[in-house]
Design an enzyme around this catalytic site. Structure first.
Site, short mmCIF file in Angstrom:
data_model
loop_
_atom_site.label_atom_id
_atom_site.label_comp_id
_atom_site.label_asym_id
_atom_site.label_seq_id
_atom_site.Cartn_x
_atom_site.Cartn_y
_atom_site.Cartn_z
CG HIS A 36 -14.25 1.68 6.41
ND1 HIS A 36 -13.43 0.56 6.27
CD2 HIS A 36 -13.41 2.72 6.66
CE1 HIS A 36 -12.17 0.92 6.44
NE2 HIS A 36 -12.13 2.22 6.67
NE ARG A 87 -6.22 1.48 -0.09
CZ ARG A 87 -6.26 2.60 0.63
NH1 ARG A 87 -5.20 3.04 1.25
NH2 ARG A 87 -7.39 3.27 0.71
CD GLU A 101 -9.15 -1.06 4.12
OE1 GLU A 101 -8.71 -0.60 5.19
OE2 GLU A 101 -9.48 -0.35 3.15
CG HIS A 108 -13.32 3.29 2.92
ND1 HIS A 108 -14.09 4.32 3.45
CD2 HIS A 108 -12.05 3.59 3.23
CE1 HIS A 108 -13.30 5.19 4.05
NE2 HIS A 108 -12.05 4.77 3.94
NE ARG A 156 -10.64 12.69 3.04
CZ ARG A 156 -10.38 11.38 3.10
NH1 ARG A 156 -11.29 10.54 3.55
NH2 ARG A 156 -9.23 10.92 2.69
CG MET A 163 -14.17 8.44 17.98
SD MET A 163 -15.06 10.01 17.82
CE MET A 163 -15.66 9.87 16.16
NE ARG A 164 -7.35 5.91 20.02
CZ ARG A 164 -6.43 5.24 19.33
NH1 ARG A 164 -6.06 4.04 19.74
NH2 ARG A 164 -5.85 5.76 18.29
CG ASN A 187 -1.84 1.13 1.33
OD1 ASN A 187 -1.78 2.07 0.52
ND2 ASN A 187 -2.73 1.09 2.30
N GLY A 226 -13.25 4.79 10.05
CA GLY A 226 -11.85 4.93 10.47
C GLY A 226 -11.53 6.41 10.47
CB VAL A 257 -14.52 4.97 14.81
CG1 VAL A 257 -15.68 5.43 15.68
CG2 VAL A 257 -13.41 6.03 14.76
N GLY A 258 -15.48 2.06 14.28
CA GLY A 258 -16.60 1.11 14.24
C GLY A 258 -16.34 -0.15 15.05
N GLY A 263 -10.81 7.99 7.66
CA GLY A 263 -11.79 8.23 6.60
C GLY A 263 -13.00 7.37 6.94
P1 ADP Z 1 -7.43 4.56 8.92
O1 ADP Z 1 -7.09 3.16 8.44
O2 ADP Z 1 -8.53 5.22 8.16
O3 ADP Z 1 -6.26 5.44 9.17
P2 ADP Z 1 -8.43 3.24 11.30
O4 ADP Z 1 -9.43 2.33 10.72
O5 ADP Z 1 -7.20 2.67 11.89
O6 ADP Z 1 -8.08 4.43 10.32
O7 ADP Z 1 -9.18 4.10 12.43
C1 ADP Z 1 -8.56 5.16 13.08
C2 ADP Z 1 -9.55 5.77 14.05
O8 ADP Z 1 -10.01 4.77 14.96
C3 ADP Z 1 -8.96 6.90 14.89
O9 ADP Z 1 -9.79 8.03 14.84
C4 ADP Z 1 -8.96 6.31 16.28
O10 ADP Z 1 -9.21 7.28 17.23
C5 ADP Z 1 -10.13 5.36 16.23
N1 ADP Z 1 -10.06 4.40 17.33
C6 ADP Z 1 -9.16 3.42 17.52
N2 ADP Z 1 -9.40 2.79 18.70
C7 ADP Z 1 -10.49 3.41 19.25
C8 ADP Z 1 -11.23 3.22 20.46
N3 ADP Z 1 -10.91 2.29 21.35
N4 ADP Z 1 -12.27 4.04 20.68
C9 ADP Z 1 -12.62 4.99 19.80
N5 ADP Z 1 -11.96 5.21 18.64
C10 ADP Z 1 -10.92 4.43 18.38
#
Ligand code: ADP
Length: 399
Positions: free
Chosen positions: A205, A88, A381, A177, A238, A280-281, A8, A207, A328-329, A209
């Site tokens: 999805h 990717r 992925e 995605h 975004r 998000m944490r 990637n 994350g 996040v999900g 994004g």
């Molecule tokens: P990407 O691949 O798009 O960079 P990820 O799928 O790894 O992103 O997701 C990153 C996001 O997931 C971040 O905003 C992070 O804060 C959130 N995240 C990870 N663990 C937690 C958690 N325990 N609670 C809330 N959000 C979380």
């Protein structure tokens, strides 16, 4: 020989995983960051060993791949030979609706999509070209983020713009995605114990994004990202959906250039713009501590997702499950509960204890009597790219 290397490649980074596809196991993985800067860093992990970090300047992608191959060492799965390399690629435009075995013509076709993804496709191309030079005898496969959504009907992908203009400039909703939505849709059908072709799903999805997809019988029929990944949900940085007139307003009233507005909407907005934090944490921590701004932002984030769930329920007509995935999900009970709040009328009931329980496994977080199950399905992925890569070299698909 069943090893597949997944690359990637971004503009200044290369993420990689080496899979033994016989066991579906990761043999090694890593991340090279800050290519072209003074302080490049390679973090490499071999299965069952401690990670190794190498800090040294890596001038370009070619040097980067050499550094990565060195990190694998002589006894790694890389030296045993590769069945294929999977890349990717973010934007496949209208051209690619499936993975493509790379040849010169495919490289040119990916280059033609650069105007649609100027930040992503050039890095992806560099990765492909460098890997082809390093492994000329190894088949290479491009797997596109957009491909899964090529099944969307015109009513979902077309913007209400003059047809000639849209067609000349290839303006339409592409969605992104796709690899992740496809992966979790399949896993969700497994979890429901039903064949994918008979289930309707709304996959989220979430994350850095974030996008939602409406999936009917395994095919994407709508998704929230558009021509670019800017449209749709509120994301880490975004804005997601906006009145497009805000762009003209920012230009006229604040004197911002279009490049500055592009940066503002893609990098300075979303949760970062609303709260100052894109993680998000951190937003949840502040909201939990009573910070009213963080609470409102979290509410807005969940509300936007919920609106899409409502819209896609209407688009699908019948929904067999809601599926949460990505950072996040998969990890935030607060967001999952926030999205599902108020959806009881629609048969969605989240089970408090199940939603709170931590697990890396696909699972239901709804009550047994929830008419529409709510699932959490970890995305992968890289593994999906490796599987699609193997499938593509087994039966090169018509393009
Ligand atoms: P990407 O691949 O798009 O960079 P990820 O799928 O790894 O992103 O997701 C990153 C996001 O997931 C971040 O905003 C992070 O804060 C959130 N995240 C990870 N663990 C937690 C958690 N325990 N609670 C809330 N959000 C979380």
């Amino acid at each position: 020989m069943s090893n597949v290397l997944v690359l990637n490649t971004g503009s200044s980074s290369i993420k990689y995983q080496l899979f033994d596809m016989g066991r579906r196991a990761v043999l090694a993985s890593g991340l090279l960051e800050r290519i072209g800067e003074e302080a490049s860093r390679l973090s490499h992990r071999t299965e069952g060993a401690d990670p190794v970090v190498v800090d040294r300047r890596v001038a370009d992608h070619r040097e980067g791949l050499v550094a990565i191959f060195e990190a694998f060492g002589p006894s790694s799965g890389l030296a045993d030979g590769l069945a294929a390399i999977g890349h990717r690629v973010v934007h496949g435009g209208q051209r690619f609706s499936a993975p493509a075995v790379v040849d010169d013509e495919v490289v040119e076709a990916i280059r033609e999509q650069v105007p649609l993804a100027p930040l992503h496709n050039p890095g992806n191309l560099l990765g492909i070209e460098t890997a082809r030079a390093a492994f000329p005898a190894t088949p290479q496969v491009a797997v596109f983020d957009t491909a899964f959504h090529r099944t969307m009907p015109p009513r979902a992908y077309r913007y209400a713009l003059p047809r000639d203009l849209s067609s000349r400039l290839r303006i339409r909703r592409y969605g992104f995605h796709g690899t992740s939505h496809a992966h979790v849709a399949r896993k969700a059908a497994d979890l429901l114990g039903r064949p994918l072709p008979v289930v309707n799903l709304i996959t989220m999805h979430l994350g850095n994004g974030a996008s939602v997809a409406a999936i009917a019988g395994g095919r994407s029929v709508d998704t929230s990202m558009g021509l670019t990944p800017l449209e749709g949900l509120v994301m880490g940085t975004r804005s997601g959906d906006l009145d497009p007139a805000i762009v003209f307003y920012l230009h006229r009233e604040a004197g911002l250039s279009f490049d500055a507005i592009d940066t503002l909407l893609n990098k300075e907005s979303g949760m970062k713009g609303l709260t100052g934090a894109n993680d998000m944490r951190e937003v949840e921590r502040r909201a939990g501590g009573g910070d009213a701004t963080a609470r409102e932002a979290l509410d807005l984030y969940c509300y936007r997702i919920r609106k899409y769930v409502g819209a896609y329920a209407a688009a699908l007509g019948r929904v067999d499950a809601l599926v949460f995935t990505a950072g996040v999900g998969e990890n935030s009970p607060v967001v999952r509960a926030g999205v599902c709040e108020g959806l009881e009328w629609f048969g969605v009931r989240v089970d408090g204890a199940r939603n709170q329980a931590r697990s890396g496994q696909p699972r239901a977080v709804s009550t047994d009597d929830s008419t529409v199950p709510v699932l959490v399905v970890p995305t992968n992925e890289e593994l999906e790219i490796a599987e699609q890569t193997l499938a593509a070299i087994a039966t090169p698909l018509p393009r």
